[in-house]
Design a protein around this motif. Structure first.
Motif, PDB file in Angstrom:
ATOM      1  N   LYS A  95      -3.304   3.904  -2.151  1.00  0.00           N
ATOM      2  CA  LYS A  95      -3.647   2.872  -3.140  1.00  0.00           C
ATOM      3  C   LYS A  95      -3.096   1.522  -2.685  1.00  0.00           C
ATOM      4  O   LYS A  95      -2.121   1.462  -1.936  1.00  0.00           O
ATOM      5  N   THR A  96      -3.744   0.460  -3.166  1.00  0.00           N
ATOM      6  CA  THR A  96      -3.293  -0.903  -2.873  1.00  0.00           C
ATOM      7  C   THR A  96      -2.802  -1.534  -4.164  1.00  0.00           C
ATOM      8  O   THR A  96      -3.571  -1.690  -5.125  1.00  0.00           O
ATOM      9  N   PHE A  97      -1.548  -1.893  -4.193  1.00  0.00           N
ATOM     10  CA  PHE A  97      -0.933  -2.443  -5.402  1.00  0.00           C
ATOM     11  C   PHE A  97      -0.809  -3.962  -5.263  1.00  0.00           C
ATOM     12  O   PHE A  97      -0.315  -4.469  -4.248  1.00  0.00           O
ATOM     13  N   VAL A 149      -3.965  -2.252  -9.909  1.00  0.00           N
ATOM     14  CA  VAL A 149      -4.321  -1.324  -8.859  1.00  0.00           C
ATOM     15  C   VAL A 149      -5.697  -0.750  -9.194  1.00  0.00           C
ATOM     16  O   VAL A 149      -6.035  -0.551 -10.362  1.00  0.00           O
ATOM     17  N   TRP A 206     -10.223  -0.816 -12.448  1.00  0.00           N
ATOM     18  CA  TRP A 206      -8.957  -1.491 -12.153  1.00  0.00           C
ATOM     19  C   TRP A 206      -8.016  -1.315 -13.335  1.00  0.00           C
ATOM     20  O   TRP A 206      -8.419  -1.468 -14.491  1.00  0.00           O
ATOM     21  N   ARG A 254       5.210  -0.455  -9.258  1.00  0.00           N
ATOM     22  CA  ARG A 254       4.351   0.375  -8.407  1.00  0.00           C
ATOM     23  C   ARG A 254       4.424   1.844  -8.824  1.00  0.00           C
ATOM     24  O   ARG A 254       3.398   2.534  -8.902  1.00  0.00           O
ATOM     25  N   GLU A 266       0.834  -1.194   0.000  1.00  0.00           N
ATOM     26  CA  GLU A 266       0.000   0.000   0.000  1.00  0.00           C
ATOM     27  C   GLU A 266       0.868   1.243   0.000  1.00  0.00           C
ATOM     28  O   GLU A 266       1.950   1.260   0.595  1.00  0.00           O
ATOM     29  N   ASP A 306       1.352   3.941 -10.198  1.00  0.00           N
ATOM     30  CA  ASP A 306       0.949   5.074  -9.374  1.00  0.00           C
ATOM     31  C   ASP A 306       0.844   6.367 -10.182  1.00  0.00           C
ATOM     32  O   ASP A 306       0.131   7.303  -9.805  1.00  0.00           O
TER      33      ASP A 306
END
Length: 229
Positions: free
Chosen positions: A181-183, A196, A202, A220, A177, A224
């Motif tokens: 956001k949760t990757f 993500v 998604w 990530r 995280e 992001d």
């Protein structure tokens, strides 16, 4: 030796009756011969010991010298190691990334993320892998990145970004995280993949098959920087 002779003569004067007279001169001569033999043995033994010690020292010295020529870390001193380090080729250094870009290295491969100046329609990312560009025409919910030297049909060697209302089921998932956001990073059909959730969509990012260029950190950062309209 004169004292020995006198001692033997004293014993002879007190000889027991019936025994033959002692031969003093013969006994002294035998004693002298025995003494000379003992001295010779001592001299020979001393020479042999010195020769054996010298041979051992030479053998050990040659062995240490041989080790030293093979590997300085085994037999070399700290000074030898320092000399080898200073006389060797200078270590190469990677250039620092410029402003607005990030860099990651995995082994000998490098993925460099730079500012993206292309518009990708509904999927938009502020960063993109350097040297990669979107293939045209760009679909509404799908972007395919490739390098100029790639064959058009070589889909497994490309980077594919896709927007979908549902998440895919990944294998060997690693979840982190950051920035709210949760990757999710794992594999999809044997291919390194990250996803993500952005707003109500998604974003799925499939990386080239067999790649070692993309680390989790780079994936990530890349995801992001993206938005889905």
């Amino acid at each position: 030796m004169d004292e020995v002779k006198k001692l033997l003569q004293g014993f002879a004067d007190n000889a027991v009756d019936g025994l033959p007279d002692a031969d003093i001169e013969a006994d002294v001569a035998r004693g002298r011969r025995a003494l000379r033999r003992i001295k010779r043995r001592r001299r020979v033994t001393g020479v042999l010991c010195v020769a054996a010690v010298s041979a051992a020292v030479l053998a050990i010295g040659n062995q240490v010298k041989w080790w030293g020529t093979g590997n300085s870390e085994v037999a070399g001193s700290a000074g030898d190691t320092e000399t080898a380090a200073t006389t060797g080729a200078p270590a190469s250094s990677s250039p620092a990334p410029a402003d607005g870009e990030t860099m990651s290295m995995f082994g000998a491969q490098v993925v460099e993320l730079v500012a993206n100046k292309q518009a990708w329609r509904t999927i938009d990312c502020s960063l993109a892998p350097k040297g990669w560009s979107a293939e045209t025409p760009i679909a509404a919910n799908r972007v395919v990145l490739s390098q100029p030297e790639m064959r058009t049909a070589d889909a497994a060697a490309k980077v594919v970004l896709q927007a979908a209302p549902e998440a895919k089921s990944l294998m060997s998932v690693r979840v982190t995280e950051g920035a709210g956001k949760t990757f999710h990073i794992g594999t999809l059909d044997g291919r390194l993949t990250g996803q993500v959730k952005l707003a109500d969509q998604w974003l799925l990012v499939e990386l080239p098959t067999g790649t070692a260029d993309w680390t989790d950190d780079v994936i990530r950062r890349f995801m992001d920087s993206c938005t889905v309209k």
